[in-house]
Design an enzyme around this catalytic site. Structure first.
Site, mmCIF file in Angstrom:
data_model
loop_
_atom_site.group_PDB
_atom_site.id
_atom_site.type_symbol
_atom_site.label_atom_id
_atom_site.label_comp_id
_atom_site.label_asym_id
_atom_site.label_seq_id
_atom_site.Cartn_x
_atom_site.Cartn_y
_atom_site.Cartn_z
ATOM 1 N N LYS A 81 0.811 -1.215 0.000
ATOM 2 C CA LYS A 81 0.000 0.000 0.000
ATOM 3 C C LYS A 81 0.848 1.270 0.000
ATOM 4 C CE LYS A 81 -0.839 0.118 5.042
ATOM 5 N NZ LYS A 81 -0.405 1.482 5.373
ATOM 6 N N ASP A 82 2.143 1.149 0.358
ATOM 7 C CA ASP A 82 3.041 2.301 0.350
ATOM 8 C C ASP A 82 3.696 2.523 -1.012
ATOM 9 O OD1 ASP A 82 2.588 2.806 3.052
ATOM 10 O OD2 ASP A 82 4.278 1.563 3.696
ATOM 11 N N ARG A 128 -8.535 8.793 2.932
ATOM 12 C CA ARG A 128 -9.448 7.702 2.579
ATOM 13 C C ARG A 128 -10.244 7.258 3.796
ATOM 14 N NH1 ARG A 128 -9.075 2.572 3.773
ATOM 15 N NH2 ARG A 128 -6.955 2.889 4.562
ATOM 16 N N ARG A 129 -9.565 7.022 4.899
ATOM 17 C CA ARG A 129 -10.255 6.585 6.111
ATOM 18 C C ARG A 129 -11.172 7.678 6.643
ATOM 19 N NH1 ARG A 129 -4.678 3.975 8.554
ATOM 20 N NH2 ARG A 129 -5.009 1.831 7.821
ATOM 21 N N ARG A 146 0.547 10.212 12.884
ATOM 22 C CA ARG A 146 1.416 9.355 12.096
ATOM 23 C C ARG A 146 2.391 8.635 13.013
ATOM 24 N NH1 ARG A 146 4.851 12.071 8.290
ATOM 25 N NH2 ARG A 146 5.497 9.923 7.928
ATOM 26 N N ARG A 152 1.287 5.557 17.566
ATOM 27 C CA ARG A 152 -0.102 6.009 17.381
ATOM 28 C C ARG A 152 -0.973 5.660 18.581
ATOM 29 N NH1 ARG A 152 -1.583 5.239 10.960
ATOM 30 N NH2 ARG A 152 0.553 5.276 10.191
ATOM 31 N N CYS A 241 -1.606 10.281 -1.911
ATOM 32 C CA CYS A 241 -2.075 10.527 -0.546
ATOM 33 C C CYS A 241 -3.003 11.730 -0.445
ATOM 34 C CB CYS A 241 -0.875 10.729 0.377
ATOM 35 S SG CYS A 241 0.137 9.248 0.552
#
Length: 298
Positions: A81-82, A128-129, A146, A152, A241
């Site tokens: 995903k990165d 997105r979230r 982050r 986190r 992003c």
């Protein structure tokens, strides 16, 4: 085969993921010698800066790829995903092992947070979230957060947030679920995952056929098909992003499900698709056409 060097980020999760890949390789070639080379990336060093301001998608992989191009390492392990949709011309995605849990996990201070009528604060730097959760829970306010998993979770408590959102795959790989007091797994109907979420991307130089032939042995075909379809969608939508975008492909029996989410920005109305068919790449192509035709993305 020569002793190999594998490059990865220095975070505990990245190291764990790299060990997973090494263990898979050792099942095919027990005599292998592999050294892990931990590397620092721009995304790791500048944890206070939004990803959109420091380069977007790719800030966690570019410096690892540079070491690969300079032949300081022989292959690299990333969270897929990165990885940007387009790789450098001299590198190739050689393997995608079996996918872990692809969903997002909403970690909560307590079970009452989702029922609260008052405003609740959720830590996430993912557009997105945030966009998808805001559509379901209008009382949520989002603040940037982050860092690695431990960071986190600590920030959530220290900065008195009501919750945060992390990928299930990382929580599962690091055995964190038993330590969480309250959480909710977000199915794709509620929150379409990030493209490639839960998949490890193993990258090498195109010219290094010996390493490529070794790595390709740990590819899971179903995962590879899903990754190809999802990354096609990302490429066609020019996703980064700064765009609330997600896609997820999964085979159930003989039928593929393809979920897609896209919004032009945080203020625009987002749209989710759920398509069924025999071929995930064809479903990704259909999703691109439908979202463009509805002018969800401009």
């Amino acid at each position: 085969m020569r002793k190999l060097k594998v490059g990865t980020r220095k975070s505990p999760l990245a190291m764990k993921q790299t060990q997973i890949v090494i263990n898979l390789l050792m099942t095919h070639c027990p005599q292998l010698e592999i050294e892990i080379v931990g590397l620092s990336t721009k995304g790791d060093r500048l944890q206070q800066a939004p990803l959109t301001q420091i380069g977007g998608k790719g800030v966690f992989v570019k410096e690892v790829e540079y070491q690969l191009q300079q032949k300081k390492i022989d292959f690299a392990v990333h969270s897929l995903k990165d990885m940007p949709a387009n790789l450098p011309d001299d590198l190739i995605l050689a393997a995608t092992p079996k996918r872990a849990q692809p969903w997002d996990c909403l970690i909560l201070k307590n079970d009452a947070v989702l029922e609260a009528e008052k405003e609740v604060t959720i830590g996430t730097s993912s557009l997105r979230r945030a966009k998808q959760l805001a559509m379901k829970y209008p009382n949520m306010r989002f603040v940037p957060i982050r860092g690695k998993i431990e960071t986190r979770l600590e920030k959530m408590v220290r900065e008195k947030m009501d919750g945060t959102v992390l990928a299930c795959a990382g929580l599962e790989r690091m055995n964190y679920f038993d330590q969480l007091s309250s959480y909710k797994i977000l199915p794709p109907e509620l929150c379409v995952p990030a493209i490639g979420q839960g998949i490890l991307g193993v990258e090498c130089r195109k010219e290094d056929r010996e390493v490529f032939d070794l790595l390709v042995q740990i590819t899971d075909e179903k995962t590879s098909s899903a990754a190809t379809a999802e990354r096609f969608f990302l490429r066609q939508m020019n996703g980064n992003c700064d765009l609330p975008i997600g896609a997820f492909a999964e085979k159930n029996g003989q039928v593929w499900d393809f979920y897609a989410f896209l919004a032009e920005n945080m203020d625009a109305t987002g749209r989710q698709l759920h398509l069924l068919g025999d071929d995930p790449l064809s479903l990704a192509e259909q999703a691109v056409k439908e979202l463009f035709s509805q002018k969800t993305y401009c």
